[in-house]
Design a protein around this motif. Structure first.
Motif, PDB file in Angstrom:
ATOM      1  N   LEU A 751       0.829  -1.209   0.000  1.00 56.59           N
ATOM      2  CA  LEU A 751       0.000   0.000   0.000  1.00 56.59           C
ATOM      3  C   LEU A 751       0.861   1.256   0.000  1.00 56.59           C
ATOM      4  N   ARG A 752       1.961   1.226   0.735  1.00 52.63           N
ATOM      5  CA  ARG A 752       2.831   2.401   0.779  1.00 52.63           C
ATOM      6  C   ARG A 752       3.573   2.578  -0.542  1.00 52.63           C
ATOM      7  N   LYS A 753       3.795   1.468  -1.240  1.00 55.72           N
ATOM      8  CA  LYS A 753       4.537   1.544  -2.484  1.00 55.72           C
ATOM      9  C   LYS A 753       3.636   1.781  -3.685  1.00 55.72           C
ATOM     10  N   PRO A 761       3.634  10.632   5.768  1.00 53.87           N
ATOM     11  CA  PRO A 761       4.911  10.527   6.489  1.00 53.87           C
ATOM     12  C   PRO A 761       5.039   9.184   7.181  1.00 53.87           C
ATOM     13  N   PRO A 762       6.259   8.668   7.335  1.00 53.36           N
ATOM     14  CA  PRO A 762       6.465   7.332   7.931  1.00 53.36           C
ATOM     15  C   PRO A 762       5.918   7.222   9.348  1.00 53.36           C
ATOM     16  N   GLU A 763       5.978   8.328  10.106  1.00 54.52           N
ATOM     17  CA  GLU A 763       5.537   8.223  11.497  1.00 54.52           C
ATOM     18  C   GLU A 763       4.048   7.894  11.611  1.00 54.52           C
ATOM     19  N   VAL A 764       3.313   8.169  10.531  1.00 58.82           N
ATOM     20  CA  VAL A 764       1.880   7.862  10.562  1.00 58.82           C
ATOM     21  C   VAL A 764       1.657   6.354  10.651  1.00 58.82           C
ATOM     22  N   PHE A 765       2.574   5.591  10.081  1.00 61.46           N
ATOM     23  CA  PHE A 765       2.394   4.147  10.015  1.00 61.46           C
ATOM     24  C   PHE A 765       3.138   3.394  11.113  1.00 61.46           C
TER      25      PHE A 765
END
Length: 1483
Positions: A751-753, A761-765
């Motif tokens: 999903l991120r890709k 932003p990465p911190e969301v995940f």
């Protein structure tokens, strides 16, 4: 998303019936504030639509199906009736006796009646004196016995044989001592002088013959005999001595002399000696070179006073001149081969005188310079001695002249004149004439040569053709005197007479019947070679084997004679006893009746299976709309599990969450029903809930969308897992790559890709990643823990913001206390069972609290509180109990104040889906399922009870599905046919039920106990927990489906792959097949031996079905055309005769027009077919009448209940499709009863191999019927499959069709499940007895319950079938090929063996522990003695795509070739018919 009642617009919902009957009257609910739904604008898909096309492709398929079904219903019973009605091919008649082919030609069996004489075969009398018999034909230990024979003379006189094109007949002699047992005592091998009768009548057989001399008379003065000129040769036959004397004295005759002296005359004419001149150039000469003869004319010249009789023929002798015999030639007179003859007219005195003059003339060996006579005058004949009447001796010279060949004069049909002055044999004179001497006849042969040597034939070199010994040279001193009358005598050749020179014994001395049978030459043209001495023969009538027959009777070789039955005073057997009405031999033996009845049973079951296809499926709403969910209280997915691993359960739950409907307007519950009561599963479940909480929420509706998107992608990652990958039941740990997909990490990465989440932003995940890591660690943890099994363990999860997500999760582990193994696991409160107390004023909200106080009832300490109700903690320990626990829990959970909508939605029904742990719903499951519960007007349809989707195992491709795990034919054909009337049964998983409880319903209900109370001795009432799903057996799905049908509701089948399963291992799958059958047996007994509401409808359907079978049996066995109602007196016979008379007349005329020549020669067969046709018409009319009666009654009830709104005191079908559903329910309750058909058919074919076949069918008729039945059967399959694939392709752009693999696998299942069904019947009866007598809970099973037994049954059964086929071929190669029909049975058992080859191999070697790598490392010596290596090799040899492909197409190829093979092997047709009606499968 809004879920509270204050902020939701209520949807319209039709009034729901409050009792078990369905109230068809609908009311339109109104909202006081917003009005009705119709007051608002309809969505686009609800706008009025234009008329659709009048005929679609699917509609055409439906029409074709209906037509083919109706024709099939007619053709198959007609074919079965034909099997026992049509005469057996004549070559197989009298099979109880040794081979004697029967006359098969049309009218051939009537020839024996058409002789026109008293005795067609005249037989010499049976000798009555002991000395007249021969006793040397038999001996016992060197001593003669009283068995004897004697010479027999047979004279054939049958003028009708030529009309029947019977040209050559042979004799067969039969003997009997009592007129019942007959045996052959002689045949053509003992006949003399020829093995056949050379003539067939006295007129043609009594022929007088005379062979002429080799040389015609020499040319002499006045004879003018020229062979190279025109010639008339006439044979004159005389009977009277006076006529003979006159003819002998005459040298020349005229026509009047011929008329006066010749009783018969005839001859040849034309130019002979290989002439090319046409004989028609001569007056009175025919093209065949014969003289035109009538009774009063010769060569066209009428002769006054002539009365010629009989027929005279002259034929050239073809045999060598040296031979005394004469074999006649068919050459005409002009083709006769002339030869030279040498004649010396000199006497002995002339020779002596010539010696004195100048030496002897050259000898006959060198005749150079001799006079070659040509008919010119060379000297006068010396009539006294043959010397020339010349003045000089030189005039007497030897000569060589041309002569006609020897020929035979044959006279037939010339009876002797009246009186006694006649010869015993007629005499003949051969006369000749020419064109110049018209009407003047001279003798062609000299009567006597006196002292002269007769002419001798010579070759081209004038050398004698017949060399005589010196002692035989002509000597005038010793020349014999020849009687002129004897020289012209004819011999009688009785060509219709034979002599039987006995070689075999006729029988014992005493009473004897001896019959002569004339058989046609065609008897020996087939496989029949000869009769065996003393072989048994069928008793009279003999006209089915003999074209003529006659016989004698007497006490053989005994002086004392006594009267004998069927014997006249003169010793002849009465012709009426030998000839008679030959009844057609039909295939009405016990084996034929057996397989006909079996075929009819299979046909009845097949008709039940195909019948629903004539209806049109119920309409439903075509598309998903979120508004549809607003008409539901909630949607629930139940995930029952007992022993599956965490990964398996997680995959299931992920699918259940991922298929949440888009923009769901009601609550969506996913309940994990942990029947294993496993704490580690609860931990895993709650960690999954934590993952849901940590899915990113970007505000608004993004949280719901993100959850759905995440889980939908997760479903795509995990849907093609299998048990081996997730290590469920397999040793080892889950592979890292598989684990990443199982725990959701791979989903997040994708999903991120690729899914658009990469912009965040990465911190969301990070929270989600942490939750997924925790979940991964938990999945890797294989520790198991169980505690507090006697208590319910429930846990709920809902989002923090209750309105942000419709999803709710529930972990439900109902109490599973340990029970005393000594006590019966009863479904009522009894010692050893657990129960809890319920006060009389208890409410639903107290349910879990009360269950928490459960205790075990101890014997001797029974708790009997009159103010409390004892409720069993678990009435079902199986899957049904868990489903009911979950349903009760969710209904109570929804009634909590915080979960109420606060409006009328709280009274709406809910959807309850079942997804077994090994299955996974796909993301569009509810998008496809929900519309089926709504009609075209977007209103919830209360008549839809449930929907069902097919099971699909992706790893089990059709070509590799050796055990038919996908049950493809059931889902892809049977279910589609059943769906036409809404009769698809639930299969447990993938089913979605529409459930609604009335307001105020308690979670407890009263039920009558099956076991009597110990004190009152009565079956008292007790409270049990509410049961939506049946808990009476192991097939709660089928039982619940039956309950739905009996209440008038229906189902909908969704032919799409909306769920992906993980296939069981063979042991577990075969255990499931056995469990389904066992549960069906129990359910059947529970249904038919109970008084539940609506069961009478099933009974009525069953009675109707058996009545239909009885009518089929009666149709096949009935021999007269009269209706049973006439026999019973319900219909007057005169009225019946008057009505049927024109029908019979029309049928008879139609049959005569269709095959006039055939039926005119077989009038009895015509009557047989007329009777069969009338019987069949009567059967069809009765069937139509019953159907019309049921249709009218049903439509009347429909008007009464649905239009008039009246309620009947009993529930009764009010639409024809309801009857279709009842037929399906009846089929579900009885399908196991036909398990014996597989055993019967396999045994019947082996019986046909090793036992003598007593039935034979016409190849033409079998081919015709089989071709028709084949086309109809395949046509219905294709039409039904195409009909639904076209529909689903239009709806969902998805096609699930029936493949050849599926049809092949269904045939396999038919054979391999036979022993399982038998085993299930035995176990089912045992379970039912325990259930009924002891109240035992039989609804559960443990793991692979009876799986090992089921697997072993199938393994050894299939191995037996394969070894049996091999043994059949060995027997055939040694002995079977000598017998009729064995090859077809061997082929059939071979095909059966090939059908089960893959399942057998898969069960024996498919799961070997030997890997290919290990096998490759073994040496040859090690491999040969290693079982695992052999398993790998056998598996590689058979379980591969090449062999599978060949096997797959072997079945269709067999179906295509089979009708044509019936032309040479008619027996195969019966097998194919059986397979077409016997291979239907049922879940």
């Amino acid at each position: 998303m809004l879920l509270t009642g204050a902020t939701r617009a209520p949807a319209r919902f039709p009034a729901w019936p409050m009792d078990e009957t369905i109230d068809t009257r609908s009311t339109e609910l109104e909202d006081p504030e917003l009005g009705t739904f119709s007051d608002h604008m309809r969505p686009m898909h609800l706008k009025p639509r234009c008329c659709g096309p009048p005929l679609t492709a699917a509609c055409c398929c439906h029409c074709f199906y209906v037509c083919q079904f109706l024709i099939f219903m007619v053709v198959f019973p007609l074919w079965t009736k034909w099997l026992v009605t049509n005469p057996m091919p004549t070559q197989y008649w009298h099979e109880a006796f040794p081979s004697w082919p029967v006359i098969s030609a049309a009218g051939g069996q009537e020839l024996a009646f058409e002789s026109g004489v008293k005795h067609p075969i005249e037989m010499s009398p049976i000798p009555k004196e002991p000395d007249a018999c021969n006793y040397s034909c038999s001996s016992w230990r060197g001593y003669r016995t009283n068995e004897m024979n004697f010479r027999v003379s047979l004279i054939l006189n049958h003028s009708g044989l030529g009309k029947g094109f019977v040209h050559t007949v042979y004799p067969v002699l039969l003997a009997s001592a009592d007129f019942n047992d007959w045996w052959v005592v002689a045949d053509r091998r003992q006949a003399w002088p020829s093995p056949f009768w050379r003539a067939q009548t006295d007129a043609a057989g009594h022929t007088y013959v005379h062979d002429t001399e080799s040389c015609t008379r020499p040319p002499e003065k006045g004879t003018e005999l020229k062979m190279d000129s025109d010639l008339y040769v006439l044979a004159c036959l005389v009977w009277k001595p006076s006529s003979f004397a006159e003819l002998e004295s005459l040298d020349e005759l005229d026509d009047s002399d011929v008329a006066s002296y010749c009783q018969s005359a005839g001859g040849v004419c034309g130019w002979s000696c290989d002439s090319v001149l046409s004989p028609e150039l001569l007056e009175g000469c025919t093209a065949k070179s014969t003289i035109e003869m009538t009774r009063t004319s010769v060569a066209g010249r009428e002769i006054p006073g002539a009365d010629f009789q009989g027929e005279v023929e002259l034929k050239q002798c073809e045999s060598n001149i040296k031979s005394k015999s004469c074999e006649t030639s068919m050459d005409s007179f002009r083709q006769w081969t002339c030869h030279n003859c040498y004649w010396d007219p000199r006497t002995e005195d002339d020779m002596r005188r010539l010696q004195g003059i100048g030496g002897l003339p050259p000898p006959p060996g060198g005749l150079d310079g001799l006079w070659l006579g040509s008919g010119d005058d060379k000297g006068d004949e010396d009539t006294s001695g043959g010397a020339f009447d010349t003045k000089t001796d030189e005039a007497k010279q030897p000569m060589v002249y041309t002569s006609l060949p020897r020929f035979r004069v044959s006279v037939s049909g010339a009876p002797p004149p009246e009186g006694t002055d006649v010869f015993s044999q007629p005499r003949v004179f051969v006369l000749y004439s020419s064109r110049e001497k018209k009407g003047i006849w001279q003798k062609l042969y000299k009567d006597s040569y006196g002292k002269l040597s007769p002419p001798e034939p010579v070759d081209a070199e004038n050398k004698p053709l017949v060399k005589k010994p010196e002692s035989e040279y002509y000597n005038e001193e010793v020349v014999p005197l020849v009687d002129p009358a004897s020289k012209h005598a004819m011999k009688l050749t009785q060509q219709n007479r034979l002599e039987i020179d006995p070689g075999w014994c006729y029988g014992r001395q005493g009473p004897m019947y001896l019959v002569a049978c004339a058989v046609n030459s065609t008897l020996y043209e087939g496989t029949f070679e000869r009769f065996k001495p003393g072989q048994q023969a069928a008793p009279p009538p003999f006209n089915d084997r003999c074209v003529a027959v006659g016989g004698r009777c007497a006490f053989a070789c005994q002086g004392e004679q006594r009267p004998m039955a069927n014997c006249s005073e003169d010793g002849y057997i009465h012709q009426s006893a030998l000839l008679g009405d030959v009844a057609y031999e039909k295939n009405q033996t016990t084996p034929v009746w057996l397989f006909c009845y079996v075929l009819l049973v299979g046909f009845g079951v097949k008709a039940v299976m195909l019948c629903p296809g004539v209806f049109s499926p119920y309409p439903h709403f075509r598309r998903y709309d979120p508004e549809l969910t607003a008409m539901l209280r909630y949607i629930m997915v139940t995930v029952p599990s007992a022993g599956e691993s965490k990964c398996t359960v997680l995959r299931n739950i992920v699918g259940a969450i991922g298929c949440m409907p888009k923009d769901c307007r009601c609550r969506y519950h996913v309940a994990f029903v942990d029947e294993g009561h496993r704490a580690e599963q609860k931990v895993m479940f709650m960690k999954l809930a934590a993952v849901i909480e940590r899915v990113p929420n970007f505000g608004g509706v993004s949280y719901e969308e993100n959850v759905s998107r995440f889980f939908q992608s997760w479903v795509e990652d995990t849907k093609k897992m299998d048990l081996a990958k997730v290590k469920d039941g397999y040793p080892g740990e889950v592979e890292p790559e598989v684990m990443l997909r199982m725990c959701g990490k791979n989903t997040l990465r994708k999903l991120r890709k690729e899914g658009g989440w990469g912009s965040m932003p990465p911190e969301v995940f990070e929270p989600l990643e942490v939750a997924l890591n925790i979940l991964e660690e938990d999945l890797k943890n294989s520790k198991k823990e169980k505690k507090d099994l006697h208590r319910d363990d429930v846990a709920d999860w809902e989002p923090q913001d209750r309105n942000s997500l419709a999803l709710r999760l529930h972990y439900l582990a109902r109490a599973k206390p340990m029970e005393d193994e000594r006590t019966i696991k009863a479904q009522h409160v009894a010692p050893g069972t657990w129960y809890y107390k319920v006060p009389q004023n208890a409410e639903n909200k107290d349910w879990l609290k009360l269950r928490a106080n459960a205790r075990e009832m101890v014997y001797g300490l029974e708790d009997d509180d009159p103010f409390m109700n004892n409720v069993p903690l678990r009435t079902s320990r199986g899957k049904a109990g868990g489903l009911n626990f979950a349903e009760n829990y969710l209904s109570i959970y929804a009634d909590k104040p915080e979960n109420m909508y606060g409006d009328e939605r709280d009274n709406y029904p809910c959807l309850y889906s079942i997804c077994d742990a090994r299955h996974q719903f796909q993301t569009d499951f509810f998008h496809s399922t929900i519309p089926y519960f709504f009609d075209d007007e977007m209103e919830l349809n209360p008549y839809v009870g449930f929907t069902q989707c097919p099971q699909f195992f992706h790893e089990m491709q059709d070509k590799l599905d050796y055990l038919d795990n996908n049950n493809a034919q059931f889902f892809r054909l049977n279910c589609m046919i059943r769906n036409c009337c809404g009769g698809v049964s639930s299969c447990g998983t993938n089913g979605t039920w529409l459930i609604r409880h009335s307001q105020g319903d308690l979670v407890w209900e009263r039920e009558r106990r099956r076991v009597r109370d110990a004190e009152s001795k009565r079956k008292s009432q007790e409270y049990v927990e509410r049961r939506t799903f049946h808990e009476s057996c192991k097939v709660e799905d089928t039982a619940s489906s039956l309950q739905t049908v009996l209440r008038g509701r229906r189902s909908q089948f969704i032919n799409r792959r909306l769920s992906y399963g993980m296939a069981k291992n063979p042991v577990d799958y075969l255990a499931a097949v056995q469990r389904w059958a066992e549960g069906g047996v129990v359910l059947s007994l529970q249904t038919f031996f109970s008084c539940h509401k609506g069961v009478y409808m099933v009974w009525f359907t069953l009675i109707f079905f058996f009545g239909f079978l009885a009518s089929l049996f009666r149709l096949v066995s009935k021999t007269d055309p009269q209706w049973e109602f006439v026999k019973w007196g319900y219909v007057e016979e005169d009225w019946y005769t008057e009505v049927m008379a024109p029908v019979v007349k029309w049928l008879r005329s139609f049959a005569l027009v269709a095959r006039s020549e055939y039926f005119s020669q077989n009038p009895k067969l015509l009557e047989t077919y007329l009777t069969m046709t009338l019987q069949f018409i009567s059967w069809v009319l009765c069937l139509v009448f019953v159907f019309i009666f049921i249709f009218i009654l049903t439509e009347f009830l429909k008007v009464v209940q649905r239009v008039c709104g009246l309620k009947l005191p009993v529930l009764w079908p009010d639409e024809m499709r309801w009857w279709g559903r009842l037929l399906i329910s009846m089929d579900n309750l009885t399908y196991f009863l036909w398990f014996w058909t597989a055993f019967f058919w396999i045994g019947f074919n082996y019986y046909s191999i090793f036992a003598k076949r007593t039935y034979h069918f016409s190849s033409t008729g079998m081919f015709s019927f089989m071709l028709a039945v084949q086309l109809l059967s395949w046509g219905m399959v294709i039409a039904a499959s195409m009909r639904y694939t076209l529909s689903t392709s239009m709806e969902a752009n998805e096609v699930i069709g029936l493949s050849m693999d599926n049809l092949w696998r269904s045939t396999q299942l038919f054979y391999i499940s036979a022993p399982l069904l038998l085993y299930s019947i035995i176990k089912g009866i045992q379970d039912y007895m325990r259930y009924q007598m002891y109240g035992e809970d039989i609804s559960f099973w443990v793991g692979g319950d009876r799986g090992v037994m089921s697997t072993n049954l199938v393994k050894y059964w299939t191995l037996f079938l394969i070894l049996g086929a091999i043994g059949a071929w060995i027997y055939y190669s040694i002995e079977g090929r000598k017998h009729t029909g064995v090859l077809s049975a061997v082929i059939i058992v071979t095909l059966i063996a090939l059908d089960v080859l893959h399942p057998c191999t898969y069960l024996w070697v498919g799961r070997t522990k030997m890997t290919k790598e290990k096998a490759a490392q073994l040496t040859w010596s090690q491999a040969i003695v290693t079982r695992g290596w052999w398993e790998v090799m056998i598996g590689k040899l058979i379980l591969n795509q090449t062999v599978t492909g060949v096997m797959k197409w072997l079945g269709p190829a067999w179906f295509v070739l089979m009708p044509f093979l019936t032309l040479v092997m008619p027996y195969i047709g019966v097998n194919q018919a059986f397979m077409m009606i016997g291979s239907t499968t049922n879940r």
